[in-house]
Write an enzyme that holds these catalytic residues in place. Structure first.
Site, PDB file in Angstrom:
ATOM      1  N   PHE A 176       0.694  -1.047   0.012  1.00  0.00           N
ATOM      2  CA  PHE A 176      -0.079  -0.087  -0.015  1.00  0.00           C
ATOM      3  C   PHE A 176       1.007   1.315  -0.012  1.00  0.00           C
ATOM      4  CE2 PHE A 176       1.039  -1.106   4.320  1.00  0.00           C
ATOM      5  CZ  PHE A 176       1.151   0.255   5.093  1.00  0.00           C
ATOM      6  N   CYS A 177       0.245   2.321  -0.375  1.00  0.00           N
ATOM      7  CA  CYS A 177       0.875   3.464  -0.394  1.00  0.00           C
ATOM      8  C   CYS A 177      -0.174   4.697  -0.252  1.00  0.00           C
ATOM      9  CB  CYS A 177       1.693   3.945  -1.593  1.00  0.00           C
ATOM     10  SG  CYS A 177       0.726   3.911  -3.132  1.00  0.00           S
ATOM     11  N   THR A 178       0.485   6.012  -0.289  1.00  0.00           N
ATOM     12  CA  THR A 178      -0.723   7.158   0.208  1.00  0.00           C
ATOM     13  C   THR A 178      -1.958   7.104  -1.124  1.00  0.00           C
ATOM     14  OG1 THR A 178       1.410   8.401   0.319  1.00  0.00           O
ATOM     15  CG2 THR A 178      -0.787   9.487   0.188  1.00  0.00           C
ATOM     16  N   ILE A 205      -4.030   4.598   0.755  1.00  0.00           N
ATOM     17  CA  ILE A 205      -4.453   4.860   2.157  1.00  0.00           C
ATOM     18  C   ILE A 205      -5.599   5.856   2.101  1.00  0.00           C
ATOM     19  CG2 ILE A 205      -3.883   5.981   4.596  1.00  0.00           C
ATOM     20  CD1 ILE A 205      -0.830   5.373   3.084  1.00  0.00           C
TER      21      ILE A 205
END
Length: 326
Positions: A176-178, A205
């Site tokens: 996952f990332c922003t 996120i």
């Protein structure tokens, strides 16, 4: 309701002659008060911008009218103040820099997982959960049980994979990332490295915080964002962080109470790491920021340039009047 709409957007698409999009895009953004930065490359577009509702709607309409950018992925949040000082459209080699040739999310990518299904996936003990973001972002918040690769930049992620991960050992990987774009590249890279079951959080996120109720959430802490808000909480509202203007890292109120903190010059994370020349430059910059604030002006950004021009024009006009009266 918050005054500004903050819009994070991207699309991986073949953009032949992408350089030709820069000028009309920049002109439209400036005409409609859209601040922030957009990146253009042969592989697509990426960026975060902010404006009043009308400005963002106009920009999105323009992008969707361009056949190659139609259906662009975007996420919105809100800010009481304009979180960007400038308006930029940059030409780049990559829209998100992994630094590995031949990685193309348009052809190979991991399996997207909806925010509503993410908790079940990362709760599975057989799934290796990796946060693909940088160390300073993870320090603010991450998902429960996620591994921190301890990277300073996204370019370091391939080395982390080579040194710490094995397709035979890590048969299921969740990433996952922003906002989702880094995972487009990282999952594509891992598929190329022989990892079979590679999953990533669709929308990142920010989409998870938007759609999953806090009482059901497995997110811990706040989420770093690349704009003047610094970080947002689970309600996507500005969290209690500021940015150190010397090292550009997030700082808390506790950091500001430290003897090592000097506004615009140092914080506990960078104290003693800058040369005397840099410290002197930081202090002069902070002095100019304070002077601009007294005048009710911005120190940086497009508005500050206009304000300086206006001040010069007023001085010249005053001198002209004095000359004529002499």
């Amino acid at each position: 309701m918050s005054q500004y709409v903050v819009c994070a957007l991207y699309k991986f698409v073949e953009l032949e002659n992408y350089q030709e999009l820069r000028e009309p895009l920049l002109a439209l953004m400036e005409a409609h008060g859209v601040h922030g930065t957009l990146l253009l490359a042969s592989e697509g577009i990426n960026g975060t911008v902010a404006a009043k509702r009308e400005g963002i709607d106009t920009l999105l309409a323009w992008l969707n009218d361009e056949p190659r950018l139609n259906g662009i992925v975007y996420k919105e949040s809100y800010s009481d103040t304009q979180p960007f000082n400038r308006t930029k459209v940059k030409l780049k080699k990559e829209i998100v820099t992994l630094g590995v040739e031949g990685i193309d999310p348009r052809h190979v990518v991991g399996t997207y997982v909806k925010p509503q299904d993410w908790n079940d996936l990362i709760a599975d003990p057989e799934v290796f959960v990796v946060d693909t973001r940088n160390d300073y972002e993870i320090e603010i918040g991450t998902f429960k049980g996620a591994v921190n690769p301890n990277t300073d930049t996204f370019r370091e992620f391939p080395d982390y994979v080579k040194q710490n991960m094995d397709p035979e050992k890590h048969k299921k990987v969740a990433m996952f990332c922003t906002g989702g774009i880094r995972c487009e590249k990282s999952t594509a890279y891992m598929k190329e490295q022989g990892f079979d079951e590679v999953y990533h959080l669709e929308g990142g996120i920010l989409k998870y915080l938007e759609e999953v109720p806090e009482e059901e959430s497995m997110w811990e802490g706040d989420c770093y964002v690349f704009d003047g808000r610094v970080a947002v909480n689970h309600q996507l509202e500005k969290a209690d962080y500021d940015l150190c203007n010397a090292c550009r890292l997030p700082i808390t109120e506790e950091d500001k109470r430290s003897e090592q903190f000097e506004q615009g010059v140092s914080c506990p994370k960078c104290f003693g790491k800058h040369s005397e020349e840099q410290v002197a430059r930081f202090r002069e910059r902070e002095k100019q920021v304070s002077l601009a604030a007294v005048r009710g002006e911005q120190h940086v950004g497009g508005e500050s340039a206009k304000q300086r021009q206006q001040r010069r024009a007023e001085k010249l006009a005053k001198k002209d009047v004095q000359r004529k009266q002499a």
